[in-house]
Design an enzyme around this catalytic site. Structure first.
Site, short mmCIF file in Angstrom:
data_model
loop_
_atom_site.label_atom_id
_atom_site.label_comp_id
_atom_site.label_asym_id
_atom_site.label_seq_id
_atom_site.Cartn_x
_atom_site.Cartn_y
_atom_site.Cartn_z
NE ARG A 150 -3.76 2.00 2.68
CZ ARG A 150 -3.50 3.13 3.35
NH1 ARG A 150 -2.32 3.33 3.89
NH2 ARG A 150 -4.44 4.05 3.46
CB SER A 162 -12.53 -0.97 2.14
OG SER A 162 -11.18 -1.33 2.22
CE LYS A 178 -8.95 4.90 4.56
NZ LYS A 178 -8.62 5.05 3.17
N1 TZP Z 1 -8.21 1.39 6.28
C1 TZP Z 1 -9.00 1.61 7.32
S1 TZP Z 1 -8.10 1.98 8.71
C2 TZP Z 1 -6.62 1.82 7.89
C3 TZP Z 1 -6.88 1.50 6.56
C4 TZP Z 1 -5.87 1.30 5.52
C5 TZP Z 1 -5.29 2.04 8.53
C6 TZP Z 1 -4.86 0.91 9.38
O1 TZP Z 1 -3.60 1.19 9.96
P1 TZP Z 1 -3.28 0.82 11.48
O2 TZP Z 1 -1.89 1.40 11.69
O3 TZP Z 1 -3.26 -0.67 11.57
O4 TZP Z 1 -4.32 1.47 12.34
#
Ligand code: TZP
Ligand code: MG
Length: 219
Positions: A46, A117, A146
């Site tokens: 990603r 998602s 995010k």
């Molecule tokens: N999609 C929803 S939350 C997120 C993504 C890509 C981020 C997740 O990152 P982390 O560090 O595991 O909270």
């Protein structure tokens, strides 16, 4: 549809590690290899957000990370970038609601894995109709990884999906740690997807092992 069975996909989702070059302060390839040694079950490349690599640099990093995954027999999934996924012959693609239309992506991918998602039953149903192989649900907990994440929803949507007897493979995402992973599985998710819990860990290898314990030992 893919060459994986639904049960195999559920197993793949157990410890779903996601990372790009800007999710760590040290070498991303080192971190990925530690996570692979620790026992992640799938990896998603990603590469997005502040400071993300572009063009040839992005492709080269993707190919090196894919090679590492191959060494450990772990599927390599690409976030958003269908062209990249097809050009490196990745094992699959993960898209969000704002990305390319899932029906179109399904057609482009053939039998590669497609993850989508989703944040509501309607979005989940649409993803199922489009031929998604699994659904990502979140953010389960607050996350700072995010920036444009939707509202935190806890495990409620995961529970609703299971109450409705949807058997689609589900991975929970967002703020998941060794300490709070268990309730996500108990709610009915097949696995947990994490970025920072492994990518920012002092010891990504040990953190992966701890996460495995949390997911697999449900006592
Ligand atoms: N999609 C929803 S939350 C997120 C993504 C890509 C981020 C997740 O990152 P982390 O560090 O595991 O909270
Ligand atoms: Mg996306």
């Amino acid at each position: 549809m893919t060459t994986y069975t639904k049960e195999q996909i559920k197993q793949l989702l157990k410890i779903y590690f996601i990372m790009g070059s800007n999710n760590s302060t040290s070498d991303p390839e080192f971190i990925l290899e530690e996570a692979l040694k620790g026992g992640i079950s799938v990896f998603q490349f990603r590469e997005k957000g502040d400071g993300a690599l572009m063009g040839e640099d992005k492709i080269q990093l993707a190919m090196r990370m894919q090679e590492l995954c191959k060494q450990y027999h772990v599927p390599f999934i690409v976030n958003d970038d269908i062209e990249l996924a097809l050009s490196v012959n990745a094992d699959g693609v993960h898209i969000g609601q704002d990305d390319e239309n899932a029906i179109k992506v399904r057609k482009m991918l053939g039998n590669k894995l497609l993850g989508v998602s989703a944040h509501s039953i309607e979005e989940i149903q649409a993803a199922l109709d489009a031929g998604a192989d699994y659904i990502g649900i979140g953010p389960i907990y607050p996350t700072s990884t995010k920036k444009d994440a939707k509202a935190v929803q806890g495990t409620s949507l995961v529970e609703i999906v299971r109450e409705k007897n949807f058997s689609i493979p589900i991975v929970g995402i967002g703020g998941i740690t060794v300490e709070n992973a268990r309730p996500v599985i108990q709610a009915g998710a097949d696995g947990v997807a994490v970025i920072s819990e492994i990518s920012m860990a002092e010891n990504p290898y040990k953190q992966t092992i701890e996460l495995r314990k949390a997911v697999f030992d449900q006592a």
